[in-house]
Scaffold this motif. Sequence first.
Motif, PDB file in Angstrom:
ATOM      1  N   TYR A   1       0.801  -1.233   0.000  1.00  7.49           N
ATOM      2  CA  TYR A   1       0.000   0.000   0.000  1.00  7.49           C
ATOM      3  C   TYR A   1       0.832   1.281   0.000  1.00  7.49           C
ATOM      4  CZ  TYR A   1       0.780   0.966   4.958  1.00  7.49           C
ATOM      5  OH  TYR A   1       1.345   1.266   6.162  1.00  7.49           O
ATOM      6  N   GLN A   2       2.067   1.220   0.492  1.00  5.46           N
ATOM      7  CA  GLN A   2       2.911   2.414   0.579  1.00  5.46           C
ATOM      8  C   GLN A   2       3.179   3.040  -0.790  1.00  5.46           C
ATOM      9  OE1 GLN A   2       3.684  -0.644   1.638  1.00  5.46           O
ATOM     10  NE2 GLN A   2       4.218  -0.606   3.797  1.00  5.46           N
ATOM     11  N   ASN A   3       3.029   2.257  -1.847  1.00  7.78           N
ATOM     12  CA  ASN A   3       3.320   2.739  -3.202  1.00  7.78           C
ATOM     13  C   ASN A   3       2.101   3.325  -3.903  1.00  7.78           C
ATOM     14  OD1 ASN A   3       5.961   1.692  -2.949  1.00  7.78           O
ATOM     15  ND2 ASN A   3       5.205  -0.333  -3.477  1.00  7.78           N
ATOM     16  N   TYR A   4       0.981   3.512  -3.180  1.00 11.40           N
ATOM     17  CA  TYR A   4      -0.273   3.937  -3.818  1.00 11.40           C
ATOM     18  C   TYR A   4      -0.860   5.175  -3.156  1.00 11.40           C
ATOM     19  CZ  TYR A   4       0.396  -0.330  -6.255  1.00 11.40           C
ATOM     20  OH  TYR A   4       0.961  -1.300  -7.029  1.00 11.40           O
ATOM     21  N   ASP A   5      -1.712   5.869  -3.919  1.00 10.30           N
ATOM     22  CA  ASP A   5      -2.355   7.089  -3.439  1.00 10.30           C
ATOM     23  C   ASP A   5      -3.684   6.805  -2.752  1.00 10.30           C
ATOM     24  OD1 ASP A   5      -0.359   8.788  -4.649  1.00 10.30           O
ATOM     25  OD2 ASP A   5      -1.347   8.459  -6.578  1.00 10.30           O
ATOM     26  N   ILE A   6      -4.449   5.859  -3.303  1.00 10.55           N
ATOM     27  CA  ILE A   6      -5.765   5.532  -2.770  1.00 10.55           C
ATOM     28  C   ILE A   6      -5.998   4.029  -2.831  1.00 10.55           C
ATOM     29  CG2 ILE A   6      -6.765   7.769  -3.437  1.00 10.55           C
ATOM     30  CD1 ILE A   6      -8.213   6.268  -5.735  1.00 10.55           C
ATOM     31  N   VAL A   7      -7.003   3.570  -2.079  1.00  8.48           N
ATOM     32  CA  VAL A   7      -7.369   2.162  -2.080  1.00  8.48           C
ATOM     33  C   VAL A   7      -8.853   2.043  -2.419  1.00  8.48           C
ATOM     34  CG1 VAL A   7      -7.516   0.040  -0.727  1.00  8.48           C
ATOM     35  CG2 VAL A   7      -5.656   1.648  -0.281  1.00  8.48           C
ATOM     36  N   LEU A   8      -9.150   1.237  -3.423  1.00  7.47           N
ATOM     37  CA  LEU A   8     -10.532   0.896  -3.749  1.00  7.47           C
ATOM     38  C   LEU A   8     -10.747  -0.561  -3.365  1.00  7.47           C
ATOM     39  CD1 LEU A   8     -11.027   2.598  -7.238  1.00  7.47           C
ATOM     40  CD2 LEU A   8     -11.820   3.395  -5.006  1.00  7.47           C
ATOM     41  N   VAL A   9     -11.838  -0.817  -2.658  1.00  6.27           N
ATOM     42  CA  VAL A   9     -12.116  -2.137  -2.121  1.00  6.27           C
ATOM     43  C   VAL A   9     -13.287  -2.756  -2.874  1.00  6.27           C
ATOM     44  CG1 VAL A   9     -12.781  -3.367  -0.018  1.00  6.27           C
ATOM     45  CG2 VAL A   9     -11.275  -1.392   0.130  1.00  6.27           C
ATOM     46  N   GLY A  10     -13.119  -4.003  -3.296  1.00  9.96           N
ATOM     47  CA  GLY A  10     -14.198  -4.714  -3.973  1.00  9.96           C
ATOM     48  C   GLY A  10     -15.372  -4.920  -3.035  1.00  9.96           C
TER      49      GLY A  10
ATOM     50  N   LEU B   1     -13.487  -2.585   5.108  1.00  5.51           N
ATOM     51  CA  LEU B   1     -13.045  -1.237   4.720  1.00  5.51           C
ATOM     52  C   LEU B   1     -12.397  -0.488   5.881  1.00  5.51           C
ATOM     53  CD1 LEU B   1     -12.968   0.981   2.507  1.00  5.51           C
ATOM     54  CD2 LEU B   1     -15.140   1.779   3.413  1.00  5.51           C
ATOM     55  N   LYS B   2     -13.026  -0.502   7.045  1.00  5.89           N
ATOM     56  CA  LYS B   2     -12.489   0.227   8.202  1.00  5.89           C
ATOM     57  C   LYS B   2     -11.081  -0.262   8.548  1.00  5.89           C
ATOM     58  CE  LYS B   2     -13.449   1.481  12.957  1.00  5.89           C
ATOM     59  NZ  LYS B   2     -14.130   1.132  14.182  1.00  5.89           N
ATOM     60  N   GLU B   3     -10.906  -1.571   8.533  1.00  2.97           N
ATOM     61  CA  GLU B   3      -9.594  -2.164   8.833  1.00  2.97           C
ATOM     62  C   GLU B   3      -8.549  -1.727   7.807  1.00  2.97           C
ATOM     63  OE1 GLU B   3      -7.574  -6.452   8.004  1.00  2.97           O
ATOM     64  OE2 GLU B   3      -9.626  -6.481   8.764  1.00  2.97           O
ATOM     65  N   VAL B   4      -8.901  -1.770   6.518  1.00  4.46           N
ATOM     66  CA  VAL B   4      -7.967  -1.369   5.458  1.00  4.46           C
ATOM     67  C   VAL B   4      -7.593   0.102   5.625  1.00  4.46           C
ATOM     68  CG1 VAL B   4      -7.703  -1.053   2.963  1.00  4.46           C
ATOM     69  CG2 VAL B   4      -8.774  -3.136   3.843  1.00  4.46           C
ATOM     70  N   LYS B   5      -8.586   0.932   5.909  1.00  3.05           N
ATOM     71  CA  LYS B   5      -8.353   2.365   6.093  1.00  3.05           C
ATOM     72  C   LYS B   5      -7.412   2.618   7.268  1.00  3.05           C
ATOM     73  CE  LYS B   5     -11.780   5.218   5.004  1.00  3.05           C
ATOM     74  NZ  LYS B   5     -13.013   6.011   5.044  1.00  3.05           N
ATOM     75  N   GLU B   6      -7.650   1.933   8.375  1.00  3.84           N
ATOM     76  CA  GLU B   6      -6.801   2.091   9.564  1.00  3.84           C
ATOM     77  C   GLU B   6      -5.379   1.595   9.312  1.00  3.84           C
ATOM     78  OE1 GLU B   6      -8.919   0.028  12.648  1.00  3.84           O
ATOM     79  OE2 GLU B   6     -10.351   1.676  12.920  1.00  3.84           O
ATOM     80  N   ASN B   7      -5.249   0.480   8.612  1.00  2.00           N
ATOM     81  CA  ASN B   7      -3.928  -0.103   8.369  1.00  2.00           C
ATOM     82  C   ASN B   7      -3.094   0.687   7.370  1.00  2.00           C
ATOM     83  OD1 ASN B   7      -4.307  -2.196  10.173  1.00  2.00           O
ATOM     84  ND2 ASN B   7      -5.070  -3.609   8.638  1.00  2.00           N
ATOM     85  N   THR B   8      -3.751   1.350   6.420  1.00  2.62           N
ATOM     86  CA  THR B   8      -3.002   2.049   5.375  1.00  2.62           C
ATOM     87  C   THR B   8      -2.891   3.550   5.617  1.00  2.62           C
ATOM     88  OG1 THR B   8      -4.949   2.450   3.990  1.00  2.62           O
ATOM     89  CG2 THR B   8      -3.751   0.371   3.643  1.00  2.62           C
ATOM     90  N   GLY B   9      -3.896   4.134   6.234  1.00  2.00           N
ATOM     91  CA  GLY B   9      -3.917   5.588   6.404  1.00  2.00           C
ATOM     92  C   GLY B   9      -4.201   6.316   5.104  1.00  2.00           C
ATOM     93  N   LEU B  10      -4.596   5.584   4.074  1.00  3.56           N
ATOM     94  CA  LEU B  10      -4.885   6.165   2.765  1.00  3.56           C
ATOM     95  C   LEU B  10      -6.391   6.378   2.600  1.00  3.56           C
ATOM     96  CD1 LEU B  10      -2.621   3.911   0.504  1.00  3.56           C
ATOM     97  CD2 LEU B  10      -2.179   6.273   1.174  1.00  3.56           C
ATOM     98  N   PRO B  11      -6.775   7.290   1.704  1.00  6.23           N
ATOM     99  CA  PRO B  11      -8.198   7.398   1.384  1.00  6.23           C
ATOM    100  C   PRO B  11      -8.676   6.069   0.790  1.00  6.23           C
ATOM    101  CG  PRO B  11      -6.989   9.293   0.520  1.00  6.23           C
ATOM    102  CD  PRO B  11      -5.975   8.294   0.998  1.00  6.23           C
TER     103      PRO B  11
END
Length: 99
Positions: free
Chosen positions: A45-54, A61-71
Amino acid sequence: MKILLVCAGGMSTSILMKKMEKYWKEAGEELQIKAVGLGEYQDVYQNYDIVLVGPQVSYRLKEVKENTGLPCAPIESFDYAIANCSNIMKLAKKLYAEK
């Protein structure tokens, strides 16, 4: 824009990823995109600007957001199912603006 797509195993999202690459290229937009499963996103995730979740993993989603700190945002089920790249691009741009 660099987008990380996260789904259960990265398989169905890989199909969407290819369609998104084509759509964005035709729209003259710069895009780097990668599809990964839930078990992999924390490694890259460090190499990306945003995360889109299927939609199939939107409950995480909440877990991914907390773990990455990305939008982060879920892709709507219908847009995901029909690969509605226009709507997904709008979602991505909205998220990117929050960065």
